[in-house]
Design a protein around this motif. Structure first.
Motif: not given
Length: 338
Positions: A175-176, A211, A213-214, A216
């Motif tokens: 995540i990030g 991965t 994306h939605d 945090n």
């Protein structure tokens, strides 16, 4: 020697009148003196005769453990004031020796047919529409009855350490800029969504790194720790965040997404503690969006209290609720004539 334990039991005050006489609620069991105990609560009384036609709450203590003989116990219960302090004006105590009941009786109980008069509870004992009864058991042990001390389970701590070390991890989530190693078997055991994702026919089943994306990173980390330890972040950890309420909202959303029902209810309980006129609309919208009927019911009862609906209807959160879920407004009108 004495052993004791206490717990809280909550009754929805606004729904007491909806209970039938003889209808009961049962508490979660607690362990005291090596035995399991629970209470049976009849919000409108055990029977018409004993509760004066439903005017009184009846509560009784049950020894759950089977094959227990001659267990000497004191049962104590008292109401809590809405400020969280105990009420010494509504308190009861009784002693009993619990033995196996006759074959014709399913269990042995002691308690009070007229513990408290329901019409006398408001306003001293009602907080956010809920009445709290604190109950406890004191068990007297004879010399020689002492049990071998068994430490509490530390499996949550052990699995939390496994997560922290990453030993044997076979999947990672990115995540990030952050990467979270985990174990497919643990995720699949706890979440049917992860089970389908990681052991089914989806592409993720063969990928060592996934991965996202939605979501945090902080929310995913908290969810992952719950999966391993069955615990929410501690209060001091939540309070150290910029917005503890936002974290709880986000956690409830991902709990719904991954079918973690216990996590969803833990978040809902924490969120409910902070409900006010200003945020009840947002909270009700959250509950309706993410299928949390327990939180929705509490919010609706809150709006039914005198003056709450009129004030909450002026907030931005309530206006958004009406736009997204007009059926909720219709439900409120039907229930309260709002």
């Amino acid at each position: 020697m004495l052993d004791s334990g206490f717990a809280e039991f909550k009754i929805n005050y606004l729904q007491i009148k909806d209970f039938a006489i003889g209808s009961k609620q049962i508490s979660e069991p607690i362990s005291v003196g090596g035995y399991l105990w629970r209470i049976f609560c009849y919000p409108r009384g055990y029977s018409k005769e004993l509760s004066k036609n439903g005017e009184y709450i009846s509560i009784y203590l049950q020894l759950v453990s089977k094959h227990a003989k001659n267990v000497r116990a004191i049962f104590e219960a008292f109401l809590m004031y809405k400020d969280g302090t105990p009420s010494f004006s509504v308190t009861q105590r009784c002693a009993n020796v619990y033995s196996p009941p006759p074959a014709s009786v399913p269990y042995t109980m002691c308690g009070w047919d007229q513990f408290a008069k329901s019409s006398n509870l408001d306003p001293l004992h009602v907080r956010n529409g809920v009445v709290t009864i604190t109950w406890g058991v004191i068990v007297a042990r004879r010399v020689g009855d002492e049990l071998i001390a068994v430490p509490p389970s530390d499996i949550g701590g052990d699995l939390g350490s496994l997560l922290d070390r990453g030993d044997g991890s076979d999947v990672s989530f990115v995540i990030g800029e952050e990467t979270f190693p985990a174990h497919r078997a643990m995720l699949a055991a706890r979440s049917p969504v992860f089970r389908a994702q990681l052991h089914g026919s989806m592409a993720d089943a063969t990928m060592p790194c996934i991965t996202l994306h939605d979501i945090n990173a902080a929310t995913f980390k908290a969810m992952l720790r719950f999966i391993y330890t069955d615990d929410l972040p501690a209060d001091h950890e939540l309070n150290a965040l910029d917005s503890p309420a936002e974290m709880l909202h986000d956690l409830l959303v991902v709990a719904d997404r991954y079918a973690l029902d216990r996590l969803k209810l833990l978040c809902a309980s924490k969120i409910w503690d902070g409900v006010s006129i200003d945020n009840v609309g947002d909270t009700l919208c959250l509950a309706e969006t993410h299928n949390c009927p327990e939180l929705k019911s509490r919010c609706i009862d809150f709006l039914g209290q005198e003056g709450h609906f009129q004030k909450a209807a002026l907030t931005d959160g309530f206006l958004e609720l009406v736009q997204k879920f007009p059926s909720v407004l219709a439900e409120l009108r039907q229930k309260f004539g709002a």
